[in-house]
Design a protein around this motif. Structure first.
Motif, mmCIF file in Angstrom:
data_model
loop_
_atom_site.group_PDB
_atom_site.id
_atom_site.type_symbol
_atom_site.label_atom_id
_atom_site.label_comp_id
_atom_site.label_asym_id
_atom_site.label_seq_id
_atom_site.Cartn_x
_atom_site.Cartn_y
_atom_site.Cartn_z
ATOM 1 N N ASN A 27 65.799 10.577 -14.835
ATOM 2 C CA ASN A 27 66.117 11.394 -13.659
ATOM 3 C C ASN A 27 67.113 10.711 -12.727
ATOM 4 O O ASN A 27 67.793 11.380 -11.950
ATOM 5 C CB ASN A 27 64.843 11.768 -12.893
ATOM 6 C CG ASN A 27 63.982 12.754 -13.656
ATOM 7 O OD1 ASN A 27 64.468 13.478 -14.530
ATOM 8 N ND2 ASN A 27 62.701 12.787 -13.354
ATOM 9 N N LEU A 28 67.206 9.384 -12.812
ATOM 10 C CA LEU A 28 68.212 8.645 -12.039
ATOM 11 C C LEU A 28 69.566 8.642 -12.757
ATOM 12 O O LEU A 28 70.533 8.089 -12.251
ATOM 13 C CB LEU A 28 67.763 7.192 -11.822
ATOM 14 C CG LEU A 28 66.619 6.959 -10.839
ATOM 15 C CD1 LEU A 28 66.183 5.495 -10.871
ATOM 16 C CD2 LEU A 28 67.022 7.366 -9.431
ATOM 17 N N GLY A 29 69.598 9.242 -13.958
ATOM 18 C CA GLY A 29 70.833 9.288 -14.732
ATOM 19 C C GLY A 29 71.105 7.999 -15.494
ATOM 20 O O GLY A 29 72.249 7.737 -15.874
ATOM 21 N N LEU A 30 70.054 7.191 -15.724
ATOM 22 C CA LEU A 30 70.226 5.908 -16.395
ATOM 23 C C LEU A 30 69.832 5.998 -17.866
ATOM 24 O O LEU A 30 68.937 6.754 -18.221
ATOM 25 C CB LEU A 30 69.377 4.836 -15.712
ATOM 26 C CG LEU A 30 69.611 4.655 -14.212
ATOM 27 C CD1 LEU A 30 68.694 3.577 -13.666
ATOM 28 C CD2 LEU A 30 71.059 4.318 -13.931
ATOM 29 N N ASP A 31 70.490 5.174 -18.683
ATOM 30 C CA ASP A 31 70.131 5.127 -20.096
ATOM 31 C C ASP A 31 69.093 4.044 -20.388
ATOM 32 O O ASP A 31 68.659 3.876 -21.524
ATOM 33 C CB ASP A 31 71.372 4.936 -20.970
ATOM 34 C CG ASP A 31 72.118 3.638 -20.686
ATOM 35 O OD1 ASP A 31 71.730 2.889 -19.757
ATOM 36 O OD2 ASP A 31 73.102 3.371 -21.397
ATOM 37 N N GLN A 32 68.668 3.322 -19.358
ATOM 38 C CA GLN A 32 67.642 2.280 -19.526
ATOM 39 C C GLN A 32 66.355 2.917 -20.035
ATOM 40 O O GLN A 32 65.894 3.931 -19.527
ATOM 41 C CB GLN A 32 67.390 1.588 -18.185
ATOM 42 C CG GLN A 32 66.413 0.438 -18.268
ATOM 43 C CD GLN A 32 66.223 -0.270 -16.923
ATOM 44 O OE1 GLN A 32 66.665 0.206 -15.890
ATOM 45 N NE2 GLN A 32 65.565 -1.403 -16.948
ATOM 46 N N ARG A 126 62.501 -15.432 -14.180
ATOM 47 C CA ARG A 126 63.691 -14.605 -14.389
ATOM 48 C C ARG A 126 63.280 -13.200 -14.797
ATOM 49 O O ARG A 126 62.208 -12.987 -15.355
ATOM 50 C CB ARG A 126 64.587 -15.213 -15.463
ATOM 51 C CG ARG A 126 65.200 -16.533 -15.038
ATOM 52 C CD ARG A 126 66.085 -17.114 -16.120
ATOM 53 N NE ARG A 126 66.579 -18.427 -15.708
ATOM 54 C CZ ARG A 126 67.289 -19.225 -16.484
ATOM 55 N NH1 ARG A 126 67.616 -18.857 -17.711
ATOM 56 N NH2 ARG A 126 67.693 -20.396 -16.030
ATOM 57 N N ILE A 127 64.184 -12.277 -14.528
ATOM 58 C CA ILE A 127 63.977 -10.867 -14.859
ATOM 59 C C ILE A 127 65.350 -10.215 -14.917
ATOM 60 O O ILE A 127 66.331 -10.763 -14.400
ATOM 61 C CB ILE A 127 63.052 -10.206 -13.800
ATOM 62 C CG1 ILE A 127 62.534 -8.835 -14.279
ATOM 63 C CG2 ILE A 127 63.756 -10.104 -12.450
ATOM 64 C CD1 ILE A 127 61.405 -8.295 -13.402
ATOM 65 N N ASP A 128 65.433 -9.054 -15.541
ATOM 66 C CA ASP A 128 66.700 -8.330 -15.545
ATOM 67 C C ASP A 128 66.438 -6.840 -15.390
ATOM 68 O O ASP A 128 65.331 -6.365 -15.647
ATOM 69 C CB ASP A 128 67.484 -8.607 -16.839
ATOM 70 C CG ASP A 128 66.770 -8.112 -18.074
ATOM 71 O OD1 ASP A 128 66.928 -6.925 -18.437
ATOM 72 O OD2 ASP A 128 66.031 -8.914 -18.694
ATOM 73 N N THR A 129 67.457 -6.130 -14.973
ATOM 74 C CA THR A 129 67.362 -4.677 -14.880
ATOM 75 C C THR A 129 68.746 -4.058 -15.033
ATOM 76 O O THR A 129 69.764 -4.743 -14.968
ATOM 77 C CB THR A 129 66.695 -4.234 -13.557
ATOM 78 O OG1 THR A 129 66.339 -2.845 -13.661
ATOM 79 C CG2 THR A 129 67.607 -4.428 -12.352
ATOM 80 N N HIS A 130 68.753 -2.767 -15.229
ATOM 81 C CA HIS A 130 69.982 -1.981 -15.385
ATOM 82 C C HIS A 130 70.795 -2.035 -14.085
ATOM 83 O O HIS A 130 70.221 -1.978 -12.989
ATOM 84 C CB HIS A 130 69.578 -0.535 -15.699
ATOM 85 C CG HIS A 130 70.683 0.343 -16.128
ATOM 86 N ND1 HIS A 130 71.626 0.826 -15.252
ATOM 87 C CD2 HIS A 130 71.000 0.846 -17.348
ATOM 88 C CE1 HIS A 130 72.482 1.596 -15.916
ATOM 89 N NE2 HIS A 130 72.113 1.620 -17.192
ATOM 90 N N ILE A 134 68.696 0.937 -8.917
ATOM 91 C CA ILE A 134 68.676 0.478 -7.525
ATOM 92 C C ILE A 134 67.247 0.318 -6.994
ATOM 93 O O ILE A 134 66.975 -0.671 -6.296
ATOM 94 C CB ILE A 134 69.522 1.409 -6.621
ATOM 95 C CG1 ILE A 134 70.957 1.518 -7.150
ATOM 96 C CG2 ILE A 134 69.489 0.938 -5.160
ATOM 97 C CD1 ILE A 134 71.684 0.201 -7.351
ATOM 98 N N PRO A 135 66.317 1.228 -7.316
ATOM 99 C CA PRO A 135 64.947 1.002 -6.822
ATOM 100 C C PRO A 135 64.369 -0.334 -7.302
ATOM 101 O O PRO A 135 63.741 -1.051 -6.524
ATOM 102 C CB PRO A 135 64.164 2.192 -7.397
ATOM 103 C CG PRO A 135 65.189 3.269 -7.567
ATOM 104 C CD PRO A 135 66.442 2.542 -7.974
ATOM 105 N N ALA A 139 63.277 -3.726 -5.126
ATOM 106 C CA ALA A 139 61.965 -4.371 -5.276
ATOM 107 C C ALA A 139 62.131 -5.855 -5.605
ATOM 108 O O ALA A 139 61.395 -6.704 -5.087
ATOM 109 C CB ALA A 139 61.144 -3.671 -6.357
ATOM 110 N N LEU A 140 63.111 -6.182 -6.443
ATOM 111 C CA LEU A 140 63.354 -7.579 -6.805
ATOM 112 C C LEU A 140 63.805 -8.380 -5.593
ATOM 113 O O LEU A 140 63.339 -9.501 -5.367
ATOM 114 C CB LEU A 140 64.389 -7.664 -7.929
ATOM 115 C CG LEU A 140 63.959 -7.079 -9.276
ATOM 116 C CD1 LEU A 140 65.128 -7.062 -10.257
ATOM 117 C CD2 LEU A 140 62.777 -7.829 -9.844
ATOM 118 N N GLY A 141 64.710 -7.810 -4.799
ATOM 119 C CA GLY A 141 65.167 -8.487 -3.584
ATOM 120 C C GLY A 141 64.025 -8.714 -2.607
ATOM 121 O O GLY A 141 63.896 -9.797 -2.017
#
Length: 170
Positions: A27-32, A126-130, A134-135, A139-141
């Motif tokens: 719904n956010l338009g992401l392919d993740q 460590r962690i990663d995201t698309h 942005i949400p 949360a990471l910040g």
């Protein structure tokens, strides 16, 4: 909120929460997470390896995350720089039930991951995201992670996909 290692009996709820997360990303338009990852088989393997934790409140699972204590091959190369060269733990497949969003569940899961990493002697997480998630980046910040640069996933259905790598010094 209580945290425990995921068990076989949790699998249906874990898959339900994952489906919610996949829908949210779509719904956010992401392919993740739109190419079959994470799958039921991934969660089954995580349960077998005892590397996934559930966040539970009043007997209801509100969140899930995988905790990795071995180096992540996707993190070997980064366009940027990791903050620490020391040993690190990684958190993956972080997702929160739709009905629990905005209630601090992700932050509590991160804090629990930090405590586990410290107990095991790691100097960072460590962690990663698309790039478009942005949400999650917010949360990471909020949890104290710092953006380190771009990585490309080294395997799985999303192999080669661009992600933003984050690290938190403990």
């Amino acid at each position: 909120m209580e945290f425990r290692i995921a068990r076989e009996k949790d699998l249906e709820r874990m898959c339900e929460i994952t489906a919610q997360a996949k829908d949210g990303l779509k719904n956010l338009g992401l392919d993740q997470w739109q190419k079959g990852y994470p799958s039921r088989e991934i969660w089954e393997n995580d349960i077998k390896n005892q590397c996934t934790y559930v966040a539970e409140e009043d007997g209801i699972i509100l969140g899930i995350f995988a905790f990795q204590t071995t180096p992540d091959i996707s993190y070997y190369e980064i366009e940027g720089e990791w903050i620490s060269a020391g040993p690190y733990a990684a958190m993956h497949r972080v997702c929160v039930a739709e009905e629990a969003k905005g209630k601090g569940v992700a932050g509590k899961m991160f804090a629990h991951g930090f405590r586990m990493a410290e107990t095991l002697g790691f100097s960072s997480v460590r962690i990663d995201t698309h790039p478009g998630n942005i949400p999650m980046q917010r949360a990471l910040g909020k949890a104290g992670f710092e953006r380190c640069g771009e990585i490309h996933l080294a395997g799985g259905p999303e192999k080669g996909a661009l992600r933003i790598g984050f690290e938190k010094i403990l």
